[in-house]
Motif scaffolding. Structure first.
Motif, PDB file in Angstrom:
ATOM      1  N   GLY A 132       0.803  -1.220   0.000  1.00 19.26           N
ATOM      2  CA  GLY A 132       0.000   0.000   0.000  1.00 19.26           C
ATOM      3  C   GLY A 132       0.838   1.273   0.000  1.00 19.26           C
ATOM      4  N   GLN A 133       0.416   2.256  -0.779  1.00 21.76           N
ATOM      5  CA  GLN A 133       1.115   3.547  -0.868  1.00 21.76           C
ATOM      6  C   GLN A 133       0.228   4.645  -0.285  1.00 21.76           C
ATOM      7  OE1 GLN A 133       2.016   3.997  -5.036  1.00 21.76           O
ATOM      8  NE2 GLN A 133       3.598   2.426  -5.020  1.00 21.76           N
ATOM      9  N   PRO A 134       0.690   5.325   0.772  1.00 22.51           N
ATOM     10  CA  PRO A 134      -0.103   6.420   1.343  1.00 22.51           C
ATOM     11  C   PRO A 134      -0.327   7.522   0.299  1.00 22.51           C
ATOM     12  CG  PRO A 134       1.686   5.788   2.812  1.00 22.51           C
ATOM     13  CD  PRO A 134       1.947   5.109   1.506  1.00 22.51           C
ATOM     14  N   THR A 135      -1.560   7.927   0.122  1.00 22.50           N
ATOM     15  CA  THR A 135      -1.922   8.907  -0.890  1.00 22.50           C
ATOM     16  C   THR A 135      -2.953   9.875  -0.321  1.00 22.50           C
ATOM     17  OG1 THR A 135      -1.566   7.259  -2.639  1.00 22.50           O
ATOM     18  CG2 THR A 135      -2.858   9.211  -3.228  1.00 22.50           C
ATOM     19  N   ARG A 136      -2.778  11.137  -0.609  1.00 22.57           N
ATOM     20  CA  ARG A 136      -3.776  12.121  -0.208  1.00 22.57           C
ATOM     21  C   ARG A 136      -4.916  12.073  -1.215  1.00 22.57           C
ATOM     22  NH1 ARG A 136      -4.151  13.969   4.587  1.00 22.57           N
ATOM     23  NH2 ARG A 136      -4.662  16.124   4.004  1.00 22.57           N
ATOM     24  N   ALA A 137      -6.126  11.932  -0.712  1.00 22.01           N
ATOM     25  CA  ALA A 137      -7.287  11.763  -1.584  1.00 22.01           C
ATOM     26  C   ALA A 137      -8.409  12.715  -1.170  1.00 22.01           C
ATOM     27  CB  ALA A 137      -7.781  10.327  -1.540  1.00 22.01           C
ATOM     28  N   VAL A 192     -16.667  11.532   7.200  1.00 22.77           N
ATOM     29  CA  VAL A 192     -16.262  12.828   6.651  1.00 22.77           C
ATOM     30  C   VAL A 192     -17.174  13.162   5.475  1.00 22.77           C
ATOM     31  CG1 VAL A 192     -13.867  12.575   7.393  1.00 22.77           C
ATOM     32  CG2 VAL A 192     -14.541  11.774   5.126  1.00 22.77           C
ATOM     33  N   ALA A 193     -17.290  14.445   5.178  1.00 24.92           N
ATOM     34  CA  ALA A 193     -18.189  14.893   4.120  1.00 24.92           C
ATOM     35  C   ALA A 193     -17.457  15.000   2.789  1.00 24.92           C
ATOM     36  CB  ALA A 193     -18.788  16.249   4.483  1.00 24.92           C
ATOM     37  N   ALA A 194     -18.223  15.082   1.699  1.00 25.99           N
ATOM     38  CA  ALA A 194     -17.643  15.288   0.374  1.00 25.99           C
ATOM     39  C   ALA A 194     -16.825  16.573   0.380  1.00 25.99           C
ATOM     40  CB  ALA A 194     -18.754  15.367  -0.670  1.00 25.99           C
ATOM     41  N   GLY A 195     -15.653  16.517  -0.257  1.00 28.06           N
ATOM     42  CA  GLY A 195     -14.745  17.659  -0.296  1.00 28.06           C
ATOM     43  C   GLY A 195     -13.597  17.534   0.677  1.00 28.06           C
ATOM     44  N   ALA A 196     -13.729  16.673   1.680  1.00 29.41           N
ATOM     45  CA  ALA A 196     -12.653  16.497   2.651  1.00 29.41           C
ATOM     46  C   ALA A 196     -11.461  15.805   2.010  1.00 29.41           C
ATOM     47  CB  ALA A 196     -13.151  15.686   3.837  1.00 29.41           C
ATOM     48  N   VAL A 197     -10.263  16.136   2.488  1.00 26.14           N
ATOM     49  CA  VAL A 197      -9.040  15.492   2.012  1.00 26.14           C
ATOM     50  C   VAL A 197      -8.520  14.588   3.119  1.00 26.14           C
ATOM     51  CG1 VAL A 197      -6.673  15.851   1.218  1.00 26.14           C
ATOM     52  CG2 VAL A 197      -8.476  17.403   0.466  1.00 26.14           C
ATOM     53  N   ILE A 198      -8.323  13.330   2.798  1.00 29.50           N
ATOM     54  CA  ILE A 198      -7.885  12.334   3.768  1.00 29.50           C
ATOM     55  C   ILE A 198      -6.707  11.551   3.201  1.00 29.50           C
ATOM     56  CG2 ILE A 198     -10.185  12.092   4.811  1.00 29.50           C
ATOM     57  CD1 ILE A 198     -10.593   9.605   3.118  1.00 29.50           C
ATOM     58  N   THR A 199      -6.047  10.784   4.060  1.00 30.51           N
ATOM     59  CA  THR A 199      -4.941   9.932   3.617  1.00 30.51           C
ATOM     60  C   THR A 199      -5.440   8.499   3.505  1.00 30.51           C
ATOM     61  OG1 THR A 199      -3.327  11.339   4.746  1.00 30.51           O
ATOM     62  CG2 THR A 199      -2.601   9.147   4.102  1.00 30.51           C
ATOM     63  N   VAL A 200      -5.195   7.892   2.346  1.00 27.99           N
ATOM     64  CA  VAL A 200      -5.636   6.523   2.107  1.00 27.99           C
ATOM     65  C   VAL A 200      -4.460   5.674   1.639  1.00 27.99           C
ATOM     66  CG1 VAL A 200      -7.954   7.292   1.497  1.00 27.99           C
ATOM     67  CG2 VAL A 200      -6.257   6.954  -0.318  1.00 27.99           C
ATOM     68  N   SER A 201      -4.618   4.379   1.753  1.00 23.91           N
ATOM     69  CA  SER A 201      -3.633   3.431   1.233  1.00 23.91           C
ATOM     70  C   SER A 201      -4.119   2.944  -0.120  1.00 23.91           C
ATOM     71  CB  SER A 201      -3.477   2.246   2.200  1.00 23.91           C
ATOM     72  OG  SER A 201      -2.629   1.249   1.637  1.00 23.91           O
ATOM     73  N   VAL A 202      -3.258   3.060  -1.140  1.00 23.86           N
ATOM     74  CA  VAL A 202      -3.616   2.682  -2.507  1.00 23.86           C
ATOM     75  C   VAL A 202      -2.675   1.584  -2.985  1.00 23.86           C
ATOM     76  CG1 VAL A 202      -3.806   3.478  -4.893  1.00 23.86           C
ATOM     77  CG2 VAL A 202      -4.525   4.972  -3.018  1.00 23.86           C
ATOM     78  N   ILE A 203      -3.235   0.523  -3.546  1.00 25.70           N
ATOM     79  CA  ILE A 203      -2.447  -0.553  -4.139  1.00 25.70           C
ATOM     80  C   ILE A 203      -2.159  -0.199  -5.598  1.00 25.70           C
ATOM     81  CG2 ILE A 203      -2.407  -2.997  -4.776  1.00 25.70           C
ATOM     82  CD1 ILE A 203      -2.257  -2.611  -1.817  1.00 25.70           C
ATOM     83  N   PRO A 204      -0.909  -0.304  -6.059  1.00 25.27           N
ATOM     84  CA  PRO A 204      -0.599  -0.006  -7.469  1.00 25.27           C
ATOM     85  C   PRO A 204      -1.495  -0.784  -8.423  1.00 25.27           C
ATOM     86  CG  PRO A 204       1.416  -0.284  -6.204  1.00 25.27           C
ATOM     87  CD  PRO A 204       0.291  -0.657  -5.283  1.00 25.27           C
ATOM     88  N   ASP A 205      -1.845  -0.136  -9.524  1.00 33.82           N
ATOM     89  CA  ASP A 205      -2.707  -0.717 -10.564  1.00 33.82           C
ATOM     90  C   ASP A 205      -4.129  -0.956 -10.083  1.00 33.82           C
ATOM     91  OD1 ASP A 205      -0.577  -0.785 -12.418  1.00 33.82           O
ATOM     92  OD2 ASP A 205       0.102  -2.709 -11.616  1.00 33.82           O
TER      93      ASP A 205
END
Length: 208
Positions: A102-107, A150-163
């Motif tokens: 997993g890669q931490p990503t701001r979403a 959290v509501a729409a528009g919020a920015v959170i940190t998520v874990s993303v798997i490549p591809d």
């Protein structure tokens, strides 16, 4: 009706092929099955794997044999651990994969739809759709969001798997995932050890 039986080297080869080749391949698609109709399919495969291991373990090469030979019972062990892998993969493997790759990503939250039960009302769960906060690339639906809605528009940190192999999850959820990932890793290790023990204990010369 009599079940077909495998004996000798064919017995061992069949068990090892299923346990070390087929089952590991099944685990990867099974890890994507959580919460989908495919989850039931992989549970079915696990049941079939367990049933086959018992059938093979209790096969009797000679009609006069009353109880299965020790090597036959031993051969059933990898089949049973193999059954456990696809059975638990939908619930456990995703956490292990997020821990590993997993890669931490701001979403940015694009949609936040509360899950409402017709009888009980708000369940406290939320269906999210998110996008990369920097590139606006659609990251799809999030499997497990933040503990606090959290509501729409919020920015959170998520874990993303490549591809995009697996849906993203909120990184704060990964603090609870360590035990699940460890459990799946331990199960996979036991499976490999069971296969190794069976291969090591199998007689070098077997009469078919």
């Amino acid at each position: 009706m009599r079940w077909p039986r495998l004996h000798g080297r064919g017995h061992l080869t069949g068990t090892m092929t299923w346990s070390l080749v087929v089952v590991p391949i099944l685990v990867f698609p099974a890890s994507r099955g959580y919460g989908t109709p495919w989850e039931a399919f992989f549970v079915f495969l696990a049941v079939v794997s367990g049933a086959l291991s018992l059938v093979i373990g209790h096969s009797r090469p000679h009609a006069h044999r009353v109880a299965p030979a020790p090597r036959e019972l031993l051969t059933a062990a990898p089949g049973l651990t193999a059954a456990a892998l696809p059975f638990t993969a939908p619930g456990l493997a995703p956490w292990a994969l997020h821990e590993l790759a997993g890669q931490p990503t701001r979403a940015r939250v694009i949609e936040a739809e509360p899950v409402v039960d017709p009888q009980e009302g708000d369940t406290g769960l939320t269906h999210y759709r998110i996008a990369d906060a920097a590139t606006e690339r659609d990251l799809g639906r999030m499997r497990f969001g933040p503990r606090t809605r959290v509501a729409a528009g919020a920015v959170i940190t998520v874990s993303v798997i490549p591809d995009d192999w697996l849906p993203p999850v909120a990184t704060e959820r990964l603090t609870d995932a360590g035990a699940l990932a460890t459990a799946f890793t331990a199960l996979a290790t036991v499976h490999v050890l069971a296969c190794a023990a069976t291969a090591a204990a199998w007689p070098r010369r077997i009469r078919n």
